[in-house]
Each structure stands twice: as C-alpha cells, then as structure tokens.
Write an enzyme that holds these catalytic residues in place. Structure first.
Site, mmCIF file in Angstrom:
data_model
loop_
_atom_site.group_PDB
_atom_site.id
_atom_site.type_symbol
_atom_site.label_atom_id
_atom_site.label_comp_id
_atom_site.label_asym_id
_atom_site.label_seq_id
_atom_site.Cartn_x
_atom_site.Cartn_y
_atom_site.Cartn_z
ATOM 1 N N CYS A 1 -32.608 35.092 -22.764
ATOM 2 C CA CYS A 1 -33.215 34.205 -21.782
ATOM 3 C C CYS A 1 -32.461 34.042 -20.461
ATOM 4 O O CYS A 1 -33.000 34.321 -19.394
ATOM 5 C CB CYS A 1 -33.466 32.848 -22.419
ATOM 6 N N ASP B 1 -39.566 35.806 -21.002
ATOM 7 C CA ASP B 1 -38.176 36.139 -20.673
ATOM 8 C C ASP B 1 -37.509 37.070 -21.672
ATOM 9 O O ASP B 1 -36.450 37.626 -21.407
ATOM 10 C CB ASP B 1 -37.335 34.867 -20.462
ATOM 11 N N ASN B 2 -38.086 37.194 -22.858
ATOM 12 C CA ASN B 2 -37.617 38.181 -23.838
ATOM 13 C C ASN B 2 -38.680 38.335 -24.911
ATOM 14 O O ASN B 2 -39.641 37.565 -24.957
ATOM 15 C CB ASN B 2 -36.244 37.813 -24.440
ATOM 16 N N HIS C 1 -31.336 27.068 -17.193
ATOM 17 C CA HIS C 1 -30.597 28.111 -17.908
ATOM 18 C C HIS C 1 -29.711 28.998 -17.022
ATOM 19 O O HIS C 1 -29.271 30.061 -17.442
ATOM 20 C CB HIS C 1 -31.557 28.990 -18.706
#
Lengths: 507, 507
Positions: free
Chosen positions: A63, A273-274, A126
């Site tokens: 992330c 994001d993943n 993040h």
C-alpha cells in the site's frame, strides 16, 4: 472521440475536477472482471458508462509505496518509498516508521493547488505520520482519515491506537472513538467516508471551485468491516459485505456528481493499491481472478488491478482499453487535464493516458515490478520477464503465511529468492495470464522477445537514480502517542524514549 | 417481466423456436466472465441483451454424457452414458465404443417433432455412431457434422478418420476431405457450420416452421483450429483465435434471427459441455476463471459453465441469475416453451427455468457431480460437499497428465480416490469459489449444513435407478470403417474382425 473533441475540450479545460477512488481490491473482486457472485452493480455500471482498463497496474505490491507513487507519478524506488534493509523487501509505513514522503517530492495536489484546485484526501494517507509528512503540508487542503492502516493495535494500551484526523488535528482513535467490532465486523466508517465525499463535492460545486478528491478509504483491508445495513448481505461473507458497501458508496458519489450537474466536468478513476490479500482468504481476503498469487508478490495477482475511467460526455461509454497503465499515470493524466506540465527537473514514470482514453490509442511503455529496490520483473507488450522470483521465505511460509494459497507453480512461486537475471523466466500473458507456463529458453520466441526486453531493462537500469530510502528506520518513539489535538481530547499518551532500529521486513 | 407477461406469452406460444449453442468453453473464456483479453464482444452483447447465469452446470465433466443429458433431461447415470468398468470413471464415445443412446430414451427433438418442430443438429453428435444411434433415428430431421470428435486419427490408415455426415450419409472425412492443418491450426470448419446454421434458419423462416437448432460444433476442442481470417488475431494464441471465430459466428446467427424478424420468437441458449481442458493449456486450452481444475474433474472448473439465455422482448436485458442451473434444464425448459409436458414415465432431472428467466425466481434444487456412477459431490445452495475427491491417478499424473496445473489444494485435488462419505469435504462457494478452504468439521456451520445436504443425498440415492451402462464395451470392428454413403465416395474401409473388450477409462 477524435482529436477535435480532445482539442475542443482542451480549450475549455478550466473546470475539470478529479476523483480518484484508491482502495485495496483485487482484479477479480468486481462483477465486470468475473467475480462469480457479481455483486458490484455500481462499479459494473461505472465501467459500462466509462472505460475499463484490463492491463492496469499498481506501482508496488504493497500500500504505502503505491500511494506514494500515485501522488508523485514516480516509482517508489525514486520517491524513497522502499527499504534497503534486506534484499527485495516490501516495506510500508507502520506506526513506528521514521520516514515519510520527502519534502523534495512534488505531489499532485501541490501542483494542482497552483492551478486553483481544492484538494481533499478522505481515508488512509500512509505516506508518513510524523508532523513534516502531514498531507496538508504536501498540497492537500483538507483531510479526513488516518495516517496509518486501521489494523491493530486495538486496545490503546501498550501501543497507541491509530488516530483519525480532521485536517490538522486528530479527532479520535480507531477502536476507541471510531468503533470497529472485530467480532461482528460492524463499523460505520465507510458511511462516514462516503458522507465526507458527498459534502466536499457539494461544497465545491456551490463555490464553483475545481477539486481533486482522493477517496482512499481503509476498507477492504483486514480486519474487514461493513456497516450494519450491509452485514450479511453478500454471498461472499464479510469481505463481500465490505465490497458491496464500497460499491454502493461509489455509486452514490457518481450519482451525486450527476445530480449536481458536474459529472461532465469531473474525471473519475477507480483503481487499487495492490492485489487482494490472499493471506486473509477466505474470510477476509478478496480475489485476483485467475491471476497468480496476491498482495506482496510481483506476480500478476499482486499488481494487476481493476481500473475504470469515467467521464460522461468525454469517454465513450462501454470502452475497453488494453493500454498498459499504472497508478503513476493518474499523476500525469490529471496534470494534463488541468493544463499543467509535469515537473521537468526529475524523472516521472507516469504517462498521460488521455490519448488512450479519448482516442483509443495504445502507447508503448513497459511496466516494472519492484520489491524494495530490486526490479523483480518487467512487462513489455504481452510478455512478462521475471528477473527474480520469490513469494516469501520458507520460514514465513512454515508459519502459515502463504501469498499463493492453492497455487504452486514449480520454479515460479519460489520460497527462496531465485535470481534469473541471466535467463529470465518469460511468460506470454495473453496465452497464459496465470503465469504457469514459462516459455522454453531455446525457443525463437524467447530469444526474439528477450532481445527486445533487454534493451528496455538496460535503459531503465542505466537511468535509475534511487531516492533516499525512507523505510529503513523504525522507532517506537515516533508512534502516534500524542498527535496534534490530543490535548483537547485528553487523549495524549506518554511517548517512550527514542530507540531507532532497522525495521524488519520479512517479505 | 411479471407473471402476466409469462401468461400472455403462453397463450401465443405456437412459434417459439430454440437455438442451443453447446460448445466446449470454460467459464472464464468469455469477456463477460472476466477473461483478461475480453475478446468475445458478441457473447458479451448476447449477455447484455439477455440473461447471464453465474451458477450453471453441465451434467458431467466430459462431452458425450453431457450431450446425452442435455437431450434427454436426465443424468448420464440414468440414460446409460456412463461406465462401470472401474470406479468413478469418465467415459465417452470414441470410435470403438459399442454403445450409444438407447432407443428407450426420449430425446428433446423426438418430443418437439410431435409438436411440429423441425430439428437440426450441426456439429458433433457424440451419442454413438453405430446405425441405430444415428441422430435422425432419435428425432433430428437434419444433421450436418460428425458422430465423434475431430481429434485423431489423422492419416486414415490404421484407423478410419472421423466421417462428416450430411443427414443420413457421410460426405467425407476429417483431415481428408475436411482439412485441418495441424501445423498452422487452419481449418474453415466453423465457417461451414456457421453457414449451415444461417441457411437452416432462413429456410425455416421462409416456411414459417418452428425449429430446434442444436449448434454443437467441435471447436474449441483440441486440436484447436480457426479459419484463416481469424488466425493470429487473438492475444490468447490459437485457442483465442478459435474463441473469436465462435464468438463472431454466434453474433452472426443472432443478427440473422433479428434481420429475419424472428428473434422474439426464438429462445436461444449458450452453454458448454464441460470445463476448459487445462491439460491442453496454454496453447490449446481455455480458462475456467478462478475455479479449481478443469475438464474431467468434479471441481467447479470441470463442471461450472458459462451460460446465457437470450430472447429479445421476453427476457429483460442485462439480467443476471444465481439460479442453480444445469444443461438438463434445457430439455424441460424447451418443452415448457413449446407447451409440452416432459415424459411422466421416467425420472427427469432437468427443471423448467422459465420462472427463473422470466420472473427472476430462485428455484431450490441441488446439483450433482458424477464420475461414472459415483456421485462425487453435491451442491445445495452455496454449499458444495465432496463425497469423493480425485483429479487423476498418480500413474497418469506422472505421465504429465494434469487436470489442475499449478493448482494443488492439499487433501482436495487428490491423486488417489479419496472417500469422504462419512465426513464430506464442505466448501462455501460464495466465500471460496476456488474450493481451497474446506470448512472445519467441528464448526456449527458444517454440522448444520451437512444435516441439510444429507437429506438431499439420501433422497437422491434412494430413488436412483441407474440405466444400462452404454460405455463399457469397445470393439475396433464398430469404428467408422464404412459409414453409409462411403460407396458413392469410394471411401469404404475394410472392417476388422469383431473383438469386443472392456473399454479402458483411465480417469
């Protein structure tokens, strides 16, 4: 849409706002991508009204680096979101991380701000939680959400629970003021994040200000939650309930744009994001369709993402694109839409997707798959070459941590780091999207293809200047003990003595 | 569509024709089911104009029994399309098979014929090739195609090449008169089969006769072929070329119905006789999406099929159904559409899908997964219980025959026949469509669910009267040495002496 439409739009480009939905969902989690329960009617409709990207990637299988890449338009190895503590490791920004997004990086909202945009982030930042990394020091005008992920700690005793911020100050903490019932999976967070988005859009429409809304909410990350109304409504269990709530929320946001009459002035993109975290399956993990493995890996399941562009009146409805795309392209594409140039003093990895979106062009460009500062694989056209393979270590695997459950491709999903730099493992992702059948090294196809790929890789490596790694040092002292605003709430915790250490990244 | 529409349609039901596309394609081979190349625009459009079935099954993981089941509405274990030579074996109708569809079975075209329908089969019959099994002795009025599959023999020397029939007589043989270039993959067979369909439909429309067209062509069975125009056009290689040609052909057939103004009088269904053959992957094998294993197995990849119902003006466009369906339902549904009753003197396994298709109802019914006369598994609601697991034997596996390439679920994809009749392996197909995570035997969910499933299984077994097995005896003498019509063509071959033996079924 021909070049005329592109030009005519460019001449009146002042008021194009942007919405980016950036979540953790796997390629196979959407009905339109073949999820067998087909429970995402709003995202499926978004695709049918917009353009579906089938070959879209994130910049990292984890992330934080992906989020840094989206906002800078640069690979994590350039913007510093990587580690050199051990070879080929995925790193992110837990509470004890010392680093964060460097001031030297230019973020999309910083650039848009100069063009008169109001920028809001809703959800998980993040990119570092120490004061200098605050999103509002990096171009955002508003923030509602948390600096780190909502997974533990849960009791706020030994370690501080993750704070939730409104703009500069924290307004509470997860599990304390923002409840998540770990037993039932109930939490109304997605509803709160939805309301924040609707209110922000209304405010911007009322003031006729262009905006950038970055809706990067925590769900569907484990521990998975959904609000009461959605609990138990999915065939897929709790994870599906969370997906249904997100789908519903996105539908409401798009309808809100339409109702306010600004949908034709708002470019919206949905991606992830993943890949889905298969380690959390089946109860809390999503689906990467037929792709190999999941989050944490550089196989397709770890990095190929669902992606939809939506912009009524501009993007032809029901379009499908095989353009190789990357979350970093949203940086360059947004700047292009705003009539801005990307910074010329640094390497930008994102490309402008507008020719692909508006004119159906296919732009030749590679996709790089990194773990830490190691280029594990590269995709050129339909071919993907693995220079290194690794799922995770035998040690981690023996503890039950499996990034490829039920999928074991001999010599491919390796549990030792295998170097293939001399003879990369080559796959044809059209015939073999599941990366199960490496091409024969002796074949003409292998020879011919690797000659082309080698040139791309050599150029990439020769021009690569890694940034200062930000994810090497961890220190309990930097945790969210006393975020700004804690005094007012009486929620300041005692910070321990500084004890910086190398972070441990097992994967 | 409410019950009124159903009633109003029932009152003028005289002219509902049927088209059934019955091919070998995997669940994951269609764009609408998430194939990453998204190269089936016509099938995707058929789905968007009709109804997509997400939980639709074939009656057997192999072709002949599934075809017998579709045309009789009965499980292969009832209609005789199984073997008892060894435990839990898949059997079909190779050239040396002695058996075929028994005269005692009532086939859909036989019943429709009585109601004035003209019935045509285009493609692979596969219900026996000896004279008494000829499709025109079982209700079809016309036939263009072959009695067996087009895979070998290729040289017409030691064994006869498979004949191609027009109605009662053969008009040539595969590889001899009907070319398939095994090197380039070029063959124009699908084009021939397409033209046959278009001509038949035109003729029926001109004579205002209702019809049943069963388009059961050979492609995409290995050896895979496509006509010149399609070769090299797919991202997926030769298999994808074949899929694209089929997709294009189906698009042309549907457009033809529309052009002739009879689409609202024609109920069309697309589905498949077994899952994609992963043993032929990646060059000649398709995709079962994220489902486990493929053809020959009773995992979802072997038996869950793509399925689309299309009937403009009757079926609401873009519908999606979670009705548990089975190819045997096409028997009962077609009879219902024709205003006929299914035979009452025998057990019919197919159900009438019209309430699901026209009124969105969900009918509670189980799905049984058989190999030979062994019930390997059963699905009830979202739960699937495996009473036996087996992919194939270690001996076959050691020869490189792998029905689950790159997929190995410990204790599930077993290479010995594992009996679980006391404690079935139970999966929740909503949370775990890939059959990777058996429920804990100790859980409440397991106990509660197995109680329900046990009742269903007990009832099924108590009322099961197996038919006389047709697929036990093989004899070289019965091969297609001298099919009717061979004299005119000078293509009669010398029949060897009869030497009946037990057929060998390795899987």
């Amino acid at each position: 849409v021909g070049p005329e439409a592109l030009l005519s739009w460019k001449s009146k480009r002042t008021f194009t706002s942007f919405g980016v939905f950036f979540l953790q969902m796997g390629w196979g989690d959407l009905g339109v991508f073949g999820e067998p329960s087909k429970e995402t009617p709003n995202l499926d409709q978004m695709a049918s009204e917009g353009m579906l990207f089938l070959d879209f990637y994130t910049a990292n299988p984890l992330c934080s680096p992906s989020r840094a890449a989206l906002l800078t338009g640069r690979l994590p190895v350039r913007n510093g979101f990587y580690t050199t503590n051990a070879h080929a490791r995925n790193a992110y920004t837990p509470q004890d991380i010392v680093g964060g997004i460097p001031d030297s990086e230019l973020l999309l909202p910083e650039l848009l701000k100069k063009a008169g945009y109001t920028n809001k982030i809703i959800g998980k930042w993040h990119l570092g939680h120490r004061p200098q990394f605050h999103p509002m020091k990096h171009g955002f005008d508003e923030w509602f959400g948390s600096p780190n992920c909502h997974f533990g700690p849960f009791d706020n005793r030994v370690l501080p629970n993750i704070p939730v911020y409104r703009d500069w100050e924290m307004i509470g903490r997860y599990y304390e003021d923002f409840k998540i019932d770990l037993k039932t999976g109930e939490a109304n967070l997605t509803q709160i994040y939805l309301q924040e988005a609707l209110d922000f859009i209304s405010k911007q429409q009322a003031s006729q200000q262009p905006f950038f809304l970055y809706w990067a909410i925590d769900a569907t990350h484990a521990p998975v939650y959904a609000s009461k109304h959605f609990l138990g409504t999915s065939q897929r269990g709790l994870y599906g309930d969370a997906v249904r709530e997100i789908d519903d929320s996105i539908g409401k946001i798009l309808k809100h744009l339409q109702k306010l009459g600004i949908s034709e002035n708002t470019f919206v993109f949905f991606t992830s994001d993943n890949g889905a975290a298969l380690i959390s399956a089946p109860k809390q993990g999503g689906s990467n369709g037929r792709f190999l493995c999941g989050k944490q890996t550089t196989f397709e399941g770890g990095m190929r993402e669902p992606a939809i562009a939506w912009w009524p009146g501009h993007i032809p409805a029901g379009g499908v694109s095989h353009q190789l795309g990357n979350v970093m392209d949203l940086f360059t594409t947004s700047l292009s839409l705003a009539g801005l140039q990307p910074p010329s003093d640094r390497q930008i990895d994102g490309i402008d997707l507008l020719p692909a979106i508006l004119q159906g062009k296919l732009i030749d460009r590679p996709i790089f798959y990194y773990r830490g500062n190691e280029m594990m694989a590269v995709r050129v056209g339909l071919y993907k070459a693995h220079y290194w393979t690794w799922s995770n270590s035998w040690e981690e695997y023996s503890k039950g941590i499996d990034f490829c459950p039920g999928q074991n491709v001999s010599g491919v999903t390796t549990h030792t780091q295998e170097e293939h730099t001399t003879l990369p493992l080559l796959f044809h992702l059209g015939r073999d999207p599941g990366e199960k059948y490496p091409l024969s090294f002796a074949s003409d196809e292998y020879q011919r293809t690797m000659e082309q790929i080698s040139v791309v890789v050599q150029h990439h490596k020769a021009t690569m200047v890694p940034g200062e790694p930000q994810l090497n040092v961890c220190d309990k002292a930097v945790m969210n003990w006393s975020p700004p605003g804690c005094e007012k709430l009486g929620k300041c915790l005692k910070q321990p003595k500084s004890d910086p250490k190398k972070c441990f990244w097992p994967h």
